[in-house]
Write an enzyme that holds these catalytic residues in place. Structure first.
Site, PDB file in Angstrom:
ATOM      1  N   LYS A 186       0.827  -1.210   0.000  1.00  0.00           N
ATOM      2  CA  LYS A 186       0.000   0.000   0.000  1.00  0.00           C
ATOM      3  C   LYS A 186       0.868   1.270   0.000  1.00  0.00           C
ATOM      4  O   LYS A 186       2.057   1.209   0.284  1.00  0.00           O
ATOM      5  CB  LYS A 186      -0.910   0.002   1.233  1.00  0.00           C
ATOM      6  CG  LYS A 186      -1.895  -1.171   1.273  1.00  0.00           C
ATOM      7  CD  LYS A 186      -2.931  -1.074   0.180  1.00  0.00           C
ATOM      8  CE  LYS A 186      -4.075  -2.056   0.325  1.00  0.00           C
ATOM      9  NZ  LYS A 186      -3.707  -3.461   0.220  1.00  0.00           N
TER      10      LYS A 186
HETATM   11  C1  LIG Z   1      -9.922  -3.143  -2.025  1.00  0.00           C
HETATM   12  C2  LIG Z   1      -9.367  -3.781  -0.791  1.00  0.00           C
HETATM   13  N1  LIG Z   1     -10.197  -4.028   0.231  1.00  0.00           N
HETATM   14  C3  LIG Z   1      -9.778  -4.582   1.378  1.00  0.00           C
HETATM   15  C4  LIG Z   1      -8.457  -4.943   1.566  1.00  0.00           C
HETATM   16  C5  LIG Z   1      -8.081  -5.636   2.833  1.00  0.00           C
HETATM   17  O1  LIG Z   1      -7.035  -5.092   3.526  1.00  0.00           O
HETATM   18  P1  LIG Z   1      -6.143  -6.026   4.469  1.00  0.00           P
HETATM   19  O2  LIG Z   1      -5.264  -6.840   3.588  1.00  0.00           O
HETATM   20  O3  LIG Z   1      -5.394  -5.041   5.313  1.00  0.00           O
HETATM   21  O4  LIG Z   1      -7.069  -6.855   5.287  1.00  0.00           O
HETATM   22  C6  LIG Z   1      -7.544  -4.703   0.532  1.00  0.00           C
HETATM   23  C7  LIG Z   1      -6.135  -5.063   0.718  1.00  0.00           C
HETATM   24  O5  LIG Z   1      -5.424  -5.535  -0.094  1.00  0.00           O
HETATM   25  C8  LIG Z   1      -8.009  -4.128  -0.682  1.00  0.00           C
HETATM   26  O6  LIG Z   1      -7.177  -3.932  -1.714  1.00  0.00           O
END
Ligand SMILES: Cc1ncc(COP(=O)(O)O)c(C=O)c1O
Length: 378
Positions: A186
């Site tokens: 990110k």
């Molecule tokens: C669009 C989207 N939603 C939710 C997430 C979930 O985040 P995390 O990996 O921190 O749980 C991501 C992460 O890659 C994402 O790209």
């Protein structure tokens, strides 16, 4: 002797002495979790995204899940989301027993098409999980109007979009609770982590309680006083320290990513068969998360990826449609044809190496190899 291939990863976080310094401070404090760093981080990020409250959690998924819990989504409820997203956008409410309904995306922005959302509403629809995909703000005002008209909860999955702006204000400032995430690919990376930006004090308090096994959020009543059913979605002070260091340089991170995206755009301009990402305009300011190009129909994507791999250049199919994942097909009977725009897009898109400190010379090399690969794959 043959020259060694220079490996170029898809992503890489920008960490330096500042993260080391702050992490060391946490380690030396002897307090790894539930210390002061998370509060400090929450204040700073709330300020940054223009929301009065922020609750940090162990991941973006955790934030989305808790928002679905707070909205009391459950069995018999339908929730509309984008098929062109990461699985968390749907898993967050499926975990609560709600049923996913996928509305198609716009072919340019790759975000939910408000008309498709409207068409997907039934008398069982309870919420919309709107995704700001690849760092580009979704049609927030239109989706909010639809949600308000039908009495639906609007949850904003901004996990890929920290720093993006919609109609001149940052995502997070607009009202719907927005979730950001900090996995190492990110814009801002802390290893794992996420944060919910909210405009409701009551929701913020609930998030703080629910992330900590339903303990009373003000810490009253002692460690074993659980006042509701919660989860362990706690973040740690070590991650918060990394987050604070990352926030300090977020402007520079966004600037460098913008410059790298512009460079790719210029390099790709004359390349036949490859379409650069678009969709940003005065109302939708993208925060560059990944650099995803679309190959012309008929080009052999696997062969293109193979050719890049042979030169040490990492790429990824970005992203497969959620409704076509095997567990979705098995559970709900989803099949190709449900969301034609998302399906066509996801069969042709490709993420190129993209990160804050990517070298201009590496970007030249990527486009050179891509050009040759595309010419061969025609
Ligand atoms: C669009 C989207 N939603 C939710 C997430 C979930 O985040 P995390 O990996 O921190 O749980 C991501 C992460 O890659 C994402 O790209």
């Amino acid at each position: 002797m043959t020259e060694a291939i220079r490996e170029l990863p898809l992503s890489r976080p920008w960490l330096d002495e500042r993260e080391e310094e702050l992490v060391l401070e946490v380690l030396r404090s002897g307090r790894l979790s539930l210390g002061p760093w998370i509060d400090r981080f929450e204040e700073q990020i709330a300020d940054r995204v223009g929301a009065p409250y922020a609750a940090a959690l162990s991941s973006g998924t955790a934030g989305l899940h808790l928002l679905c819990k707070i909205a009391a989504l459950g069995s018999g409820d339908e929730v509309i989301t984008s098929p062109l997203s990461f699985v968390s956008s749907a898993n967050c409410f499926i975990l609560e027993g709600a049923t996913p309904v996928f509305a198609d995306v716009d072919p340019i922005t790759l975000n939910l098409d408000p008309a498709a959302v409207e068409a997907a509403i039934t008398d069982r629809t309870r919420a919309i999980v709107a995704v700001d995909m690849f760092g580009l703000p979704c049609e927030l005002d239109e989706l909010r109007t639809i949600a308000d008209r039908h009495g639906l909860t609007l949850i904003e999955d901004a996990c890929e979009s920290l720093g993006a702006e919609y109609r001149g204000r940052p995502l997070g400032a607009h009202g719907p609770s927005a979730v950001f995430a900090f996995y190492p690919n990110k814009q801002m990376a802390t290893g794992e982590g996420g944060v919910v930006a909210t405009h409701s004090e009551e929701e913020w308090q609930l998030l703080r309680s629910l992330r900590n096994q339903g303990r009373s959020y003000d810490g009253g009543g002692g460690w074993f006083n659980h006042v509701r059913l919660g989860m362990n979605y706690r973040w740690t002070d070590v991650q918060a320290a990394i987050g604070i260091a990352q926030l300090e340089k977020l402007d520079r991170i966004l600037e460098l990513r913008e410059a790298a995206s512009q460079r790719y755009g210029e390099l790709l301009e004359d390349l036949n068969g490859v379409e650069a990402p678009s969709g940003a305009d005065a109302d939708h300011k993208r925060s560059w998360f990944v650099y995803v190009v679309k190959l012309d129909a008929g080009l052999d994507r696997a062969a293109v990826m193979d050719a890049l791999r042979r030169e040490g250049i990492a790429t990824a199919e970005y992203v497969p449609c959620i409704h076509l994942q095997s567990y979705m097909r098995e559970r709900y009977g989803f099949a190709p044809g449900l969301c034609p725009v998302a399906e066509d897009t996801s069969s042709r898109t490709l993420a190129l190496p993209f990160f804050t400190q990517i070298d201009a010379s590496d970007q030249h090399r990527v486009v050179e190899v891509l050009g040759a690969a595309v010419a061969n794959a025609a």
